[in-house]
Design an enzyme around this catalytic site. Structure first.
Site, mmCIF file in Angstrom:
data_model
loop_
_atom_site.group_PDB
_atom_site.id
_atom_site.type_symbol
_atom_site.label_atom_id
_atom_site.label_comp_id
_atom_site.label_asym_id
_atom_site.label_seq_id
_atom_site.Cartn_x
_atom_site.Cartn_y
_atom_site.Cartn_z
ATOM 1 N N SER A 107 0.794 -1.318 -0.155
ATOM 2 C CA SER A 107 0.087 -0.190 -0.015
ATOM 3 C C SER A 107 0.729 1.262 -0.054
ATOM 4 O O SER A 107 1.888 1.352 0.605
ATOM 5 C CB SER A 107 -0.973 0.196 1.336
ATOM 6 O OG SER A 107 -1.530 1.214 1.212
ATOM 7 N N TYR A 130 -2.326 5.393 -4.324
ATOM 8 C CA TYR A 130 -3.379 6.203 -4.152
ATOM 9 C C TYR A 130 -2.867 7.832 -4.999
ATOM 10 O O TYR A 130 -1.731 8.142 -4.754
ATOM 11 C CB TYR A 130 -3.319 6.724 -2.685
ATOM 12 C CG TYR A 130 -4.201 5.682 -1.827
ATOM 13 C CD1 TYR A 130 -5.564 5.236 -2.181
ATOM 14 C CD2 TYR A 130 -3.748 5.082 -0.788
ATOM 15 C CE1 TYR A 130 -6.238 4.175 -1.532
ATOM 16 C CE2 TYR A 130 -4.334 4.329 0.133
ATOM 17 C CZ TYR A 130 -5.814 3.814 -0.473
ATOM 18 O OH TYR A 130 -6.184 2.844 0.556
ATOM 19 N N THR A 156 -6.067 2.392 -6.924
ATOM 20 C CA THR A 156 -7.438 2.350 -5.973
ATOM 21 C C THR A 156 -7.972 3.605 -6.440
ATOM 22 O O THR A 156 -7.769 4.651 -6.126
ATOM 23 C CB THR A 156 -6.896 2.205 -4.592
ATOM 24 O OG1 THR A 156 -6.310 1.060 -4.262
ATOM 25 C CG2 THR A 156 -7.995 2.524 -3.622
ATOM 26 N N ARG A 165 -15.133 5.729 9.737
ATOM 27 C CA ARG A 165 -14.992 4.532 10.452
ATOM 28 C C ARG A 165 -15.264 4.903 12.081
ATOM 29 O O ARG A 165 -14.308 5.533 12.539
ATOM 30 C CB ARG A 165 -13.960 3.693 10.274
ATOM 31 C CG ARG A 165 -13.892 3.400 8.536
ATOM 32 C CD ARG A 165 -12.442 3.658 8.190
ATOM 33 N NE ARG A 165 -12.529 3.666 6.851
ATOM 34 C CZ ARG A 165 -11.342 3.833 5.929
ATOM 35 N NH1 ARG A 165 -10.346 3.809 6.535
ATOM 36 N NH2 ARG A 165 -11.443 3.920 4.719
ATOM 37 N N LYS A 252 -8.508 -1.026 -8.793
ATOM 38 C CA LYS A 252 -9.164 -1.640 -7.841
ATOM 39 C C LYS A 252 -10.389 -0.622 -7.131
ATOM 40 O O LYS A 252 -10.064 0.587 -7.124
ATOM 41 C CB LYS A 252 -8.229 -1.909 -6.687
ATOM 42 C CG LYS A 252 -8.742 -2.497 -5.291
ATOM 43 C CD LYS A 252 -7.890 -2.826 -4.400
ATOM 44 C CE LYS A 252 -8.175 -3.355 -3.054
ATOM 45 N NZ LYS A 252 -8.908 -2.284 -2.261
ATOM 46 N N HIS A 276 -13.746 -1.506 -0.781
ATOM 47 C CA HIS A 276 -12.711 -1.282 0.160
ATOM 48 C C HIS A 276 -13.185 -1.673 1.462
ATOM 49 O O HIS A 276 -12.898 -1.235 2.538
ATOM 50 C CB HIS A 276 -12.624 0.467 0.407
ATOM 51 C CG HIS A 276 -11.430 0.947 0.571
ATOM 52 N ND1 HIS A 276 -10.576 1.500 -0.424
ATOM 53 C CD2 HIS A 276 -10.695 1.156 1.814
ATOM 54 C CE1 HIS A 276 -9.318 1.799 -0.103
ATOM 55 N NE2 HIS A 276 -9.495 1.661 1.338
ATOM 56 N N ARG A 279 -15.466 -0.369 3.941
ATOM 57 C CA ARG A 279 -14.838 0.900 4.935
ATOM 58 C C ARG A 279 -15.185 2.197 4.141
ATOM 59 O O ARG A 279 -14.797 3.281 4.770
ATOM 60 C CB ARG A 279 -13.368 0.711 4.839
ATOM 61 C CG ARG A 279 -12.823 -0.612 5.966
ATOM 62 C CD ARG A 279 -11.212 -0.906 5.447
ATOM 63 N NE ARG A 279 -10.581 0.241 6.022
ATOM 64 C CZ ARG A 279 -10.195 0.309 7.441
ATOM 65 N NH1 ARG A 279 -10.812 -0.590 8.117
ATOM 66 N NH2 ARG A 279 -9.279 1.304 7.680
#
Length: 383
Positions: A107, A130, A156, A165, A252, A276, A279
């Site tokens: 990531s 990202y 992503t 969250r 993704k 995701h 999330r």
């Protein structure tokens, strides 16, 4: 310690060994967590056909994902803060994946950097990108991934803004973590975790710190990450990234048929049907519910993978039966990592492989290439 037989056993052990704020970070969804729960529970609505008196010898789970040979149709998903589940977490997970024979995806928001992971692996891994407002930083990430010989870029698309969250807010979790007395107490009750953390120098976002402009300390890093996700990200940006990357590209975060069609037009090598991990948009469909529709719409033009809700080898097999050419697992390997470090990641992969192998045999099949919807007895999810 009782035997570890399923992913749930690793989850229970990880919960005992990882500080609460970091365990909850991995084990949470947006708002009511309805989509997070549906990702997992919807798999149980798919029933398999049991077959008997067929040759079950010579079985194999080997296949390919975007042209790369894999021991089974599973890749380790990109997960942020992996190095907070266990010290050097990304490095340990990457090594476990390489040794097992499945792809590892690092990531952007990892604790260990691209270079850290490259230093402990011998085969190419995948890198998840990202898209930030700072395009110079994005270009630098792409060049660093090329230098590390990453074999695929996973873009992503579903994090232009952060979903809320509740667990993270209640726990006071920030990015990067800013520790309070409450957090320090939680850590003190996890001595194994603390001891491992004391032995590493990797405790911040090393893909960002030292590489992004104006990021010189934890305070500036926190401000940078808060403002950098780009709400104006568009399909034109995907084209821009594809040109600069020049290698295999996976998009993704696709959960809608129209978005899948747009993604197929980009010339990407694969898409990942994903929400995701529940999330982002709470109340959205589960990944497995949308998979058949998306496969039906674009499966003849682009490779379709699935991410979200997989907790067993049976889940992987069901996804493949409904048209996925590969799957991604996040929480299962994170539970293993938090529970036992590198051996825990290996254990998670072994559990999934064994469950997939036995289930495939009981469905009357010997090769993963033979798996299609003929093994499905009943499913509410149609193309």
């Amino acid at each position: 310690m009782s035997p570890i037989l399923e992913i749930a056993d690793l989850k229970r052990l990880a919960k005992r060994r990882v500080p609460k704020l970091f365990f909850d970070y991995a084990d949470s969804g947006a708002y009511t967590e309805s989509t997070y729960r549906a990702n997992e529970s919807d798999f149980s609505k798919i029933k398999l056909r049991q077959r008997v008196l067929v040759d079950m010898s010579g079985r194999s789970l080997e296949t390919t994902m975007i042209g790369e040979k894999v021991k089974m149709p599973v890749a380790l998903a990109p997960t942020g803060l992996t190095g907070m589940q266990h010290a050097d977490g990304e490095m340990l997970a990457a090594r476990a994946a390489e040794e097992f024979g499945v792809p590892f995806t690092l990531s952007t928001m990892s604790i260990c950097s691209i270079e850290d992971v490259a230093s402990v692996t011998t085969k190419p891994f995948w890198f998840q990108l990202y898209v930030m407002r700072d395009r110079d930083f994005v270009l630098n990430l792409i060049e660093r991934a090329k230098a590390a010989k990453c074999s695929a870029l996973v873009l992503t698309a579903d994090l232009q803004i952060l979903g809320q969250r509740h667990k993270d807010l209640r726990n006071g979790l920030s990015a990067p973590p800013r520790l309070t007395p409450k957090h320090l107490f939680q850590m003190a009750t996890r001595p194994r975790w603390c001891w491992n953390m004391l032995k590493t120098d990797k405790r911040t976002f090393r893909n960002i710190h030292g590489h992004a402009k104006s990021v010189t300390d934890l305070a500036s890093l926190n401000a940078w990450t808060t403002e950098q996700f780009d709400p104006q990200l568009s399909w034109k940006d995907v084209e821009w990234i594809k040109e600069r990357w020049g290698g295999k590209l996976i998009i993704k975060g696709i959960l809608d048929v129209e978005d899948a069609k747009m993604a197929a037009e980009t010339g990407a090598d694969a898409i990942v049907v994903s929400n995701h991990g529940g999330r982002q948009l709470d109340g959205a469909h589960s990944s497995i519910a949308m998979l058949p529709r998306i496969v039906d719409a674009v499966g003849d033009r682009i490779e379709v993978h699935l991410d979200g809700g997989i907790r067993s080898g049976q889940d992987v097999l069901k996804a493949v039966a409904l048209g996925a050419k590969g799957t991604f697992i996040g929480r299962p390997f994170l539970y293993g990592l938090g529970a036992m470090g590198k051996p825990g990641v290996t254990k998670a992969l072994e559990i999934i492989a064994k469950e997939m192998d036995i289930t495939m045999a009981l469905c009357g099949k010997r090769k993963i290439a033979e798996i299609d919807d003929s093994i499905i007895a009943e499913s509410p999810f149609k193309g």
